[in-house]
Design a protein around this motif. Structure first.
Motif, PDB file in Angstrom:
ATOM      1  N   PHE A   7       0.829  -1.211   0.000  1.00 31.69           N
ATOM      2  CA  PHE A   7       0.000   0.000   0.000  1.00 31.69           C
ATOM      3  C   PHE A   7       0.861   1.258   0.000  1.00 31.69           C
ATOM      4  CE2 PHE A   7      -4.104  -2.148   1.815  1.00 31.69           C
ATOM      5  CZ  PHE A   7      -4.269  -2.807   0.598  1.00 31.69           C
ATOM      6  N   PHE A  29      -8.864   3.830  -2.668  1.00 29.77           N
ATOM      7  CA  PHE A  29      -8.789   3.214  -4.007  1.00 29.77           C
ATOM      8  C   PHE A  29      -9.636   1.951  -4.025  1.00 29.77           C
ATOM      9  CE2 PHE A  29      -5.072   2.165  -1.421  1.00 29.77           C
ATOM     10  CZ  PHE A  29      -5.045   0.779  -1.433  1.00 29.77           C
ATOM     11  N   ASN A  33      -9.824  -7.064  -5.589  1.00 31.96           N
ATOM     12  CA  ASN A  33     -10.638  -8.284  -5.558  1.00 31.96           C
ATOM     13  C   ASN A  33     -11.915  -8.000  -4.758  1.00 31.96           C
ATOM     14  OD1 ASN A  33     -11.467 -10.959  -5.684  1.00 31.96           O
ATOM     15  ND2 ASN A  33     -10.221 -11.567  -3.932  1.00 31.96           N
ATOM     16  N   VAL A  97      -2.535  -7.484   4.304  1.00 29.57           N
ATOM     17  CA  VAL A  97      -1.600  -6.404   3.933  1.00 29.57           C
ATOM     18  C   VAL A  97      -1.262  -5.609   5.203  1.00 29.57           C
ATOM     19  CG1 VAL A  97      -1.263  -4.327   2.541  1.00 29.57           C
ATOM     20  CG2 VAL A  97      -2.574  -6.255   1.608  1.00 29.57           C
TER      21      VAL A  97
HETATM   22  P1  5GP Z   1      -6.845  -7.462   4.390  1.00 32.27           P
HETATM   23  O1  5GP Z   1      -7.164  -8.922   4.219  1.00 32.27           O
HETATM   24  O2  5GP Z   1      -5.374  -7.239   4.680  1.00 32.27           O
HETATM   25  O3  5GP Z   1      -7.749  -6.785   5.381  1.00 32.27           O
HETATM   26  O4  5GP Z   1      -7.211  -6.785   3.023  1.00 32.27           O
HETATM   27  C1  5GP Z   1      -6.304  -6.567   2.003  1.00 32.27           C
HETATM   28  C2  5GP Z   1      -7.120  -6.164   0.797  1.00 32.27           C
HETATM   29  O5  5GP Z   1      -6.234  -5.612  -0.155  1.00 32.27           O
HETATM   30  C3  5GP Z   1      -7.836  -7.334   0.113  1.00 32.27           C
HETATM   31  O6  5GP Z   1      -9.234  -7.064   0.051  1.00 32.27           O
HETATM   32  C4  5GP Z   1      -7.197  -7.398  -1.258  1.00 32.27           C
HETATM   33  O7  5GP Z   1      -8.109  -7.738  -2.299  1.00 32.27           O
HETATM   34  C5  5GP Z   1      -6.642  -5.996  -1.450  1.00 32.27           C
HETATM   35  N1  5GP Z   1      -5.471  -5.928  -2.289  1.00 32.27           N
HETATM   36  C6  5GP Z   1      -4.401  -6.757  -2.246  1.00 32.27           C
HETATM   37  N2  5GP Z   1      -3.488  -6.406  -3.162  1.00 32.27           N
HETATM   38  C7  5GP Z   1      -3.996  -5.315  -3.807  1.00 32.27           C
HETATM   39  C8  5GP Z   1      -3.507  -4.477  -4.865  1.00 32.27           C
HETATM   40  O8  5GP Z   1      -2.413  -4.661  -5.404  1.00 32.27           O
HETATM   41  N3  5GP Z   1      -4.309  -3.459  -5.277  1.00 32.27           N
HETATM   42  C9  5GP Z   1      -5.520  -3.233  -4.692  1.00 32.27           C
HETATM   43  N4  5GP Z   1      -6.217  -2.202  -5.190  1.00 32.27           N
HETATM   44  N5  5GP Z   1      -6.009  -3.977  -3.697  1.00 32.27           N
HETATM   45  C10 5GP Z   1      -5.259  -4.999  -3.252  1.00 32.27           C
END
Ligand code: 5GP
Ligand code: ZN
Length: 115
Positions: A7, A29, A33, A97
């Protein structure tokens, strides 16, 4: 900026993202997914690893982020019918992330299950 943080790299413009809002301290942004018709990621630009890393002096920043989320919900057209604003924290909280982020999810009737 933490060099290998995904990020932080989006903040720096090194990785493309569909940015819907940014100012000096916050950026929003589209999730790559999406879990629903509307799924935004809202983050502080400054690298904060997770909710667990927040400090007292970041109260204002977090307040502004939540108010921004309500405005983005209006802009995305989900405010009237409702939406979910969530944060996953740490491994068992489902955080993948390691840069503090809020999920703004809406556009359909969401499951009541949170875990
Ligand atoms: P977490 O599971 O850490 O709460 O959510 C991470 C989110 O980041 C997930 O919903 C995933 O789809 C999103 N994400 C992961 N990689 C990327 C990326 O490269 N670009 C964007 N726009 N979203 C991402
Ligand atoms: Zn970061």
């Amino acid at each position: 900026m933490t060099e290998k943080c995904l990020f932080c790299r989006i903040v720096a413009g090194e990785i493309p993202a569909e940015i819907v809002y940014q100012d000096k301290e916050l950026i929003a942004f589209k999730d790559i997914n999406p879990q629903a018709p509307k799924h935004l990621i809202i983050i502080p630009k400054k690298h904060i690893a997770s909710l667990a890393e927040l400090t007292e002096d970041q109260q204002g920043l977090m307040g502004r982020l939540i108010i921004l989320a309500t405005k983005l919900a209006q802009k995305e057209g989900v405010a009237e019918n409702g939406y979910r604003l969530t944060v996953n924290c740490g491994v068992e909280g489902g955080q993948v992330v390691p840069h503090l982020h809020f999920h703004l999810i809406g556009g359909r009737r969401l499951s009541g299950r949170l875990g």
